[in-house]
Design an enzyme around this catalytic site. Structure first.
Site, short mmCIF file in Angstrom:
data_model
loop_
_atom_site.label_atom_id
_atom_site.label_comp_id
_atom_site.label_asym_id
_atom_site.label_seq_id
_atom_site.Cartn_x
_atom_site.Cartn_y
_atom_site.Cartn_z
N ASP A 4 1.69 16.57 39.48
CA ASP A 4 1.57 15.09 39.72
C ASP A 4 0.20 14.56 39.10
OD1 ASP A 4 2.18 12.66 40.78
OD2 ASP A 4 1.04 13.30 42.73
N GLU A 40 -1.33 11.06 39.96
CA GLU A 40 -2.02 10.12 40.69
C GLU A 40 -2.32 10.47 42.19
OE1 GLU A 40 -1.11 5.77 40.47
OE2 GLU A 40 0.41 6.49 38.95
N GLU A 68 -5.23 6.59 42.87
CA GLU A 68 -3.95 5.86 42.49
C GLU A 68 -4.26 4.74 41.60
OE1 GLU A 68 -0.87 6.00 43.87
OE2 GLU A 68 -1.31 7.94 44.98
N ARG A 125 4.32 -7.04 39.85
CA ARG A 125 2.92 -6.61 39.31
C ARG A 125 2.99 -7.05 37.86
NH1 ARG A 125 3.55 -0.17 40.70
NH2 ARG A 125 2.48 -0.12 42.62
N SER A 173 4.38 12.22 35.55
CA SER A 173 3.90 11.27 36.47
C SER A 173 4.94 10.03 36.48
CB SER A 173 2.54 10.64 36.00
OG SER A 173 2.07 9.48 36.53
N ASP A 174 4.95 9.18 37.49
CA ASP A 174 5.77 7.93 37.22
C ASP A 174 5.08 6.64 36.65
OD1 ASP A 174 8.02 8.89 38.41
OD2 ASP A 174 7.55 8.80 40.46
N LYS A 186 10.65 13.53 37.98
CA LYS A 186 10.06 14.93 38.18
C LYS A 186 10.91 15.98 38.46
CE LYS A 186 6.24 12.30 39.91
NZ LYS A 186 4.72 12.55 40.54
N ASP A 189 1.28 15.29 45.62
CA ASP A 189 0.63 14.73 47.17
C ASP A 189 1.77 14.15 47.90
OD1 ASP A 189 0.75 12.25 45.30
OD2 ASP A 189 -1.09 11.49 46.52
N ASN A 245 7.77 11.53 46.29
CA ASN A 245 8.38 11.72 45.16
C ASN A 245 8.01 13.22 44.41
OD1 ASN A 245 6.11 11.20 44.05
ND2 ASN A 245 6.48 9.43 42.68
MG LIG Z 1 0.74 11.33 43.37
#
Ligand SMILES: [Mg+2]
Length: 200
Positions: free
Chosen positions: A7, A9, A15, A46, A90-91, A133, A152, A155
């Site tokens: 992952d 972030e 983040e 956003r 990563s997303d 993922k 972390d 997801n």
């Molecule tokens: Mg993360």
């Protein structure tokens, strides 16, 4: 054959939206999937805010360029990439990740992409695949790799549990308490040691 899926972030870099909210002075952008679980809705919200502030991709990349990887992240990645193949899953979006990948020595990253007009305005976004993922880890396994995964957050649990070995890193107390079966680490040296042990 092993491949490590990490992952980004919260593991290698802060983040991005929270760091970006601070770097840009737009506190509304601190809203996350914890506040708005519908990711599509959150992203549209956003993008609306970015537009209101007149921020296009160039301004955003310049701001993200002021964000640094977590201390020790580059050294960890450099050491790990000497031992095995590593992919960051990563997303986030490749245009946001780019300034951070530069600071991490250009590791491989699989993420999503933004739709950007010639003017620099972000007009939309494209997600690579559902459950990216877990889907990616399964894809790598289907072409002969044993995967080792670390992350972390919620997801990340899919890829962690589907892998030969999986670790929580810098996770929350709640996630660690819910998943006592997953080894959890806070220091890069401990994570590196655990991954190296799983490579054999
Ligand atoms: Mg993360």
């Amino acid at each position: 054959m092993n491949i490590v899926c990490l992952d980004m972030e919260g593991v290698l870099v802060p983040e991005i939206w929270i760091a970006f909210a601070e770097a840009s002075g737009i506190p509304e952008l601190k809203r996350t999937t914890r506040d708005e679980p519908d990711y599509d809705k959150l992203m549209r919200w956003r993008l609306d805010i970015l537009k209101k502030h007149g921020l296009g991709i160039r301004e955003i990349q310049a701001t993200i360029a002021r964000i640094d990887p977590l201390p020790g992240a580059k050294e960890f990645l450099d050491a790990l990439r000497k031992d095995t193949q590593v992919i960051i899953l990563s997303d986030t979006f490749e245009q946001f990740a780019k300034p951070l990948m530069e600071k991490l020595g250009w590791p491989t990253i699989f993420c999503n992409t933004l739709e950007v007009a010639d003017s620099g305005e972000i007009t939309g976004f494209r997600m690579r695949c559902p459950q990216s993922k877990l889907t990616t880890v399964r894809g790598l396994q289907s072409i002969g790799y044993d995967t080792i995964a670390a992350g972390d957050s919620f997801n990340d649990l899919g890829m962690i549990q589907a892998s030969k070995a999986g670790f929580l890193f810098k996770s929350t107390d709640a996630i660690k308490a819910d998943h006592p079966e997953v080894p959890a680490y806070e220091e890069f040296s401990d994570l590196l040691r655990a991954i190296r042990a799983a490579l054999d």
